[in-house]
Design an enzyme around this catalytic site. Structure first.
Site, PDB file in Angstrom:
ATOM      1  N   GLY A  10     -15.990  -5.555  14.068  1.00 52.82           N
ATOM      2  CA  GLY A  10     -14.391  -5.666  13.566  1.00 52.82           C
ATOM      3  C   GLY A  10     -14.924  -6.840  11.771  1.00 52.82           C
ATOM      4  O   GLY A  10     -15.139  -7.345  11.760  1.00 52.82           O
ATOM      5  N   GLY A  12     -11.855  -7.781  10.806  1.00 52.15           N
ATOM      6  CA  GLY A  12     -10.825  -8.837  10.308  1.00 52.15           C
ATOM      7  C   GLY A  12     -11.264 -10.858  10.289  1.00 52.15           C
ATOM      8  O   GLY A  12     -12.611  -9.804   9.233  1.00 52.15           O
ATOM      9  N   PHE A  13     -11.031 -11.525  10.520  1.00 53.85           N
ATOM     10  CA  PHE A  13     -11.445 -12.321   9.010  1.00 53.85           C
ATOM     11  C   PHE A  13     -12.845 -12.586  10.244  1.00 53.85           C
ATOM     12  O   PHE A  13     -13.517 -13.348   8.953  1.00 53.85           O
ATOM     13  CB  PHE A  13     -10.159 -13.851   9.951  1.00 53.85           C
ATOM     14  N   GLU A 169       8.633 -17.756  12.822  1.00 53.15           N
ATOM     15  CA  GLU A 169       8.500 -16.753  11.508  1.00 53.15           C
ATOM     16  C   GLU A 169       9.484 -15.645  11.379  1.00 53.15           C
ATOM     17  O   GLU A 169      10.445 -15.369  10.439  1.00 53.15           O
ATOM     18  CB  GLU A 169       6.997 -16.373  11.268  1.00 53.15           C
ATOM     19  N   ASP A 306     -11.266 -14.410  17.760  1.00 49.67           N
ATOM     20  CA  ASP A 306      -9.835 -13.993  19.002  1.00 49.67           C
ATOM     21  C   ASP A 306     -10.513 -13.538  20.350  1.00 49.67           C
ATOM     22  O   ASP A 306      -9.522 -13.734  21.205  1.00 49.67           O
ATOM     23  CB  ASP A 306      -9.168 -13.355  18.222  1.00 49.67           C
ATOM     24  N   ALA A 322      -6.566 -17.758  12.966  1.00 49.61           N
ATOM     25  CA  ALA A 322      -7.440 -17.519  10.894  1.00 49.61           C
ATOM     26  C   ALA A 322      -9.119 -18.558  10.933  1.00 49.61           C
ATOM     27  O   ALA A 322     -10.315 -17.763  10.517  1.00 49.61           O
ATOM     28  CB  ALA A 322      -6.945 -17.151  10.214  1.00 49.61           C
TER      29      ALA A 322
HETATM   30  C1  FAD Z   1       2.175 -12.231  13.694  1.00 47.06           C
HETATM   31  C2  FAD Z   1       0.305 -12.534  13.713  1.00 47.06           C
HETATM   32  C3  FAD Z   1       0.550 -13.644  12.965  1.00 47.06           C
HETATM   33  C4  FAD Z   1      -0.180 -14.659  12.757  1.00 47.06           C
HETATM   34  N1  FAD Z   1      -0.574 -15.029  12.244  1.00 47.06           N
HETATM   35  C5  FAD Z   1      -1.191 -16.845  11.665  1.00 47.06           C
HETATM   36  C6  FAD Z   1      -0.910 -18.029  11.041  1.00 47.06           C
HETATM   37  O1  FAD Z   1      -0.413 -18.391  10.372  1.00 47.06           O
HETATM   38  N2  FAD Z   1      -2.344 -18.082  11.161  1.00 47.06           N
HETATM   39  C7  FAD Z   1      -3.425 -18.565  11.468  1.00 47.06           C
HETATM   40  O2  FAD Z   1      -4.293 -18.996  11.680  1.00 47.06           O
HETATM   41  N3  FAD Z   1      -3.876 -17.599  12.493  1.00 47.06           N
HETATM   42  C8  FAD Z   1      -2.707 -16.524  12.080  1.00 47.06           C
HETATM   43  N4  FAD Z   1      -2.525 -15.118  13.230  1.00 47.06           N
HETATM   44  C9  FAD Z   1      -3.937 -15.403  13.998  1.00 47.06           C
HETATM   45  C10 FAD Z   1      -5.627 -14.290  13.711  1.00 47.06           C
HETATM   46  O3  FAD Z   1      -4.503 -13.707  12.290  1.00 47.06           O
HETATM   47  C11 FAD Z   1      -6.438 -14.287  14.318  1.00 47.06           C
HETATM   48  O4  FAD Z   1      -6.305 -15.455  14.785  1.00 47.06           O
HETATM   49  C12 FAD Z   1      -7.958 -13.720  13.526  1.00 47.06           C
HETATM   50  O5  FAD Z   1      -7.573 -12.336  12.560  1.00 47.06           O
HETATM   51  C13 FAD Z   1      -8.560 -13.454  14.631  1.00 47.06           C
HETATM   52  O6  FAD Z   1      -9.283 -13.305  14.043  1.00 47.06           O
HETATM   53  P1  FAD Z   1     -10.239 -11.786  14.723  1.00 47.06           P
HETATM   54  O7  FAD Z   1     -11.439 -11.704  13.162  1.00 47.06           O
HETATM   55  O8  FAD Z   1     -10.933 -12.673  15.564  1.00 47.06           O
HETATM   56  O9  FAD Z   1      -9.710 -10.569  14.559  1.00 47.06           O
HETATM   57  P2  FAD Z   1      -9.061  -9.630  13.958  1.00 47.06           P
HETATM   58  O10 FAD Z   1      -8.603 -10.355  12.655  1.00 47.06           O
HETATM   59  O11 FAD Z   1      -7.979  -9.399  14.688  1.00 47.06           O
HETATM   60  O12 FAD Z   1     -10.055  -8.455  13.294  1.00 47.06           O
HETATM   61  C14 FAD Z   1     -10.020  -7.397  14.365  1.00 47.06           C
HETATM   62  C15 FAD Z   1     -11.156  -6.174  14.035  1.00 47.06           C
HETATM   63  O13 FAD Z   1     -11.643  -5.954  14.949  1.00 47.06           O
HETATM   64  C16 FAD Z   1     -11.152  -4.309  14.850  1.00 47.06           C
HETATM   65  N5  FAD Z   1     -11.127  -3.634  16.115  1.00 47.06           N
HETATM   66  C17 FAD Z   1     -10.490  -3.893  17.044  1.00 47.06           C
HETATM   67  N6  FAD Z   1     -11.510  -3.310  17.801  1.00 47.06           N
HETATM   68  C18 FAD Z   1     -11.971  -2.622  17.500  1.00 47.06           C
HETATM   69  C19 FAD Z   1     -12.907  -0.900  18.162  1.00 47.06           C
HETATM   70  N7  FAD Z   1     -13.060  -1.459  18.979  1.00 47.06           N
HETATM   71  N8  FAD Z   1     -14.044  -0.783  16.855  1.00 47.06           N
HETATM   72  C20 FAD Z   1     -14.028  -1.236  15.681  1.00 47.06           C
HETATM   73  N9  FAD Z   1     -13.246  -1.960  14.992  1.00 47.06           N
HETATM   74  C21 FAD Z   1     -12.703  -2.609  16.167  1.00 47.06           C
HETATM   75  C22 FAD Z   1      -9.588  -4.505  14.416  1.00 47.06           C
HETATM   76  O14 FAD Z   1      -8.982  -2.798  13.384  1.00 47.06           O
HETATM   77  C23 FAD Z   1      -9.844  -5.508  13.047  1.00 47.06           C
HETATM   78  O15 FAD Z   1      -9.466  -5.248  12.056  1.00 47.06           O
HETATM   79  C24 FAD Z   1      -1.993 -14.687  13.401  1.00 47.06           C
HETATM   80  C25 FAD Z   1      -1.760 -13.056  13.585  1.00 47.06           C
HETATM   81  C26 FAD Z   1      -1.011 -12.432  14.248  1.00 47.06           C
HETATM   82  C27 FAD Z   1      -1.253 -11.389  14.848  1.00 47.06           C
END
Ligand code: FAD
Length: 423
Positions: A10, A12-13, A169, A306, A322
């Site tokens: 992943g 993401g953040f 939003e 998340d 995030a």
């Molecule tokens: C519409 C929306 C608005 C938001 N607004 C806010 C905000 O204003 N402020 C805030 O703080 N937070 C906000 N959030 C929440 C924030 O974006 C998440 O808390 C944050 O992105 C979590 O980070 P993460 O790294 O856990 O997951 P993510 O950022 O979701 O990253 C997960 C990554 O894993 C990858 N992945 C998933 N499954 C697989 C797999 N099987 N194999 C390979 N790769 C995989 C995905 O492609 C992705 O790149 C928002 C979320 C959404 C959906």
């Protein structure tokens, strides 16, 4: 001696901040993502409502990590874990590890109604955002050509399910589109006659904010002519509308556009980890992690962002935002570096800098615990924070210029129907 191998699932953040913090560490790092870009999800709603283009809120992972000589980026989907053999199983291969960081995030949940997915798209990916943008803009186009007043009203009715930050939003941005952006664009309809209905199960919008800020956000939404239905649940959705139940009364709202902003379900990789290691999951499928974000009995596996349910600070799990993911990413990177030096780390602690939610132009709320702020100062802060956290400097500049232009002209330049809008 062979290098210590770290695999991150992943980008993401959580995953990206962990990878960045390990950039100079004596490790061999592999970052696996099924997308070739990091997505700034907090600004997805701006793509969904024509304010920004997809490329402005996404950055190629290879470009972000290009200076990290110890890091390899793999475009691949992780499907399972070989815990004994210490390998991430991909759809088309495997990645070995000594330490594993799983940061695959979450998606939306339809609370057992997965068939609503096509009727009421949620907002999680670029594709979701362009689909929503297409549907919203196409609805105005259909209304323009519709001669029957009832059917025209259906096209001009937008239902948003869920009054958390994303729902607020979306509703606020739709209010601006209907009342401002499209004001002079049509000849047969008045977009300002649109009904924008925000349905929330609790008795206030933004339930995770203090009640006074919820009230202020509700007033800001009403300014944008958004109609609130509180203490209300959507019980059915079809292609011509929704059924809403509120305090025992049932109501049918004819609407051609329904958007889903309620409910979150963890990535299915959590279930795989539970099967392979016996770790417990919470009701949303999130992995119950140890105080150092590892799994019980598996100090080499870390779950962050998340996908993790961290309950060791204040009893309630940390929110899916995030800053939690970024701080956990950095913490686990430090933990691995410290472990390699033979040291120990204190348990993870989240430092909460406050919560922000925007409603529209000059409209937002901010909760810093000791102070509650609403209106222009909160909105200005929201703009500043979101610009600062965009990963690439180039995106920051592009978004800044676009926002200044949109602010002055009240325009939304990315109002394209591209493949979306279909059912
Ligand atoms: C519409 C929306 C608005 C938001 N607004 C806010 C905000 O204003 N402020 C805030 O703080 N937070 C906000 N959030 C929440 C924030 O974006 C998440 O808390 C944050 O992105 C979590 O980070 P993460 O790294 O856990 O997951 P993510 O950022 O979701 O990253 C997960 C990554 O894993 C990858 N992945 C998933 N499954 C697989 C797999 N099987 N194999 C390979 N790769 C995989 C995905 O492609 C992705 O790149 C928002 C979320 C959404 C959906």
């Amino acid at each position: 001696m062979k290098n210590h191998r770290v695999a991150i699932v992943g980008g993401g953040f959580g995953g990206l901040y962990a990878a960045k913090a390990l950039g100079k560490a004596p490790v061999e790092l592999t970052l696996v993502d099924r997308r070739n870009f990091h997505l700034f999800q907090p600004l997805l709603y701006q793509v969904a409502t024509g304010g920004l283009s997809p490329g402005e809120i996404a950055s190629p992972l290879r470009a972000v990590l290009r200076r990290h000589r110890n890091t390899e980026v793999l475009l691949a989907e992780a499907v399972d874990f070989d815990v004994a053999g210490r390998r991430v199983i991909l759809k088309d291969g495997a990645v070995p590890y000594d330490d594993l960081i799983v940061a695959s995030g979450a998606t939306h949940s339809y609370f057992g109604h997965d068939d609503w997915h096509t009727l009421a798209p949620g907002l999680k990916t670029i594709e979701d955002a362009t689909e929503i943008r297409g549907r919203v803009l196409a609805a105005f186009e259909h209304a323009e050509r519709e001669t029957d007043p009832e059917r025209r009203h259906e096209w001009l009715t937008f239902v948003i399910v869920g009054g958390g930050a994303t729902g607020v939003e979306l509703a606020g941005a739709l209010g601006e589109i209907a009342n401002d952006t499209l004001r002079h664009d049509f000849r047969h309809i008045n977009p300002a006659e649109s009904l924008i209905l925000l349905v929330e199960g609790e008795d206030r919008v933004l339930p995770s904010f203090p009640p006074d800020l919820s009230r202020k956000a509700a007033a800001q939404l009403e300014d944008l002519k958004v109609t609130l239905r509180l203490n209300a649940r959507v019980t059915a959705i079809d292609c011509a509308g929704v059924a809403i139940e509120s305090e025992g009364a049932a109501e049918r709202v004819p609407a051609r556009t329904v958007l889903w902003a309620a409910g979150v379900r963890a990535s299915t990789l959590g279930k795989k980890l539970a099967e392979r290691t016996g770790v417990a999951l919470d009701r949303a499928g999130r992995v119950l992690v140890e105080p150092d974000l590892s799994l019980p009995g598996h100090p080499e596996i870390h779950v962050i962002g998340d996908l993790a349910s961290f309950t060791h600070q204040g009893g309630k799990p940390l929110p899916g935002v995030a800053p939690v993911a970024m701080q956990q990413g950095r913490y686990v990177a430090n933990l691995i570096r410290t472990k390699l030096r033979g040291g120990n780390m204190k348990p993870f602690r989240y430092f909460d800098k406050g919560n922000l939610a925007t409603v529209g132009r000059n409209k937002a709320v901010a909760d810093f615990g000791f102070a509650h702020v609403a209106g222009f100062p909160a909105w200005f802060l929201w703009v500043f924070v979101h610009l600062m956290y965009l990963v690439e400097f180039e995106n920051r500049m592009l978004v800044f210029v676009e926002w200044v232009y949109n602010y002055i002209t009240r325009n939304r330049g990315a109002r394209l129907i591209t493949g979306g809008g279909k059912r």
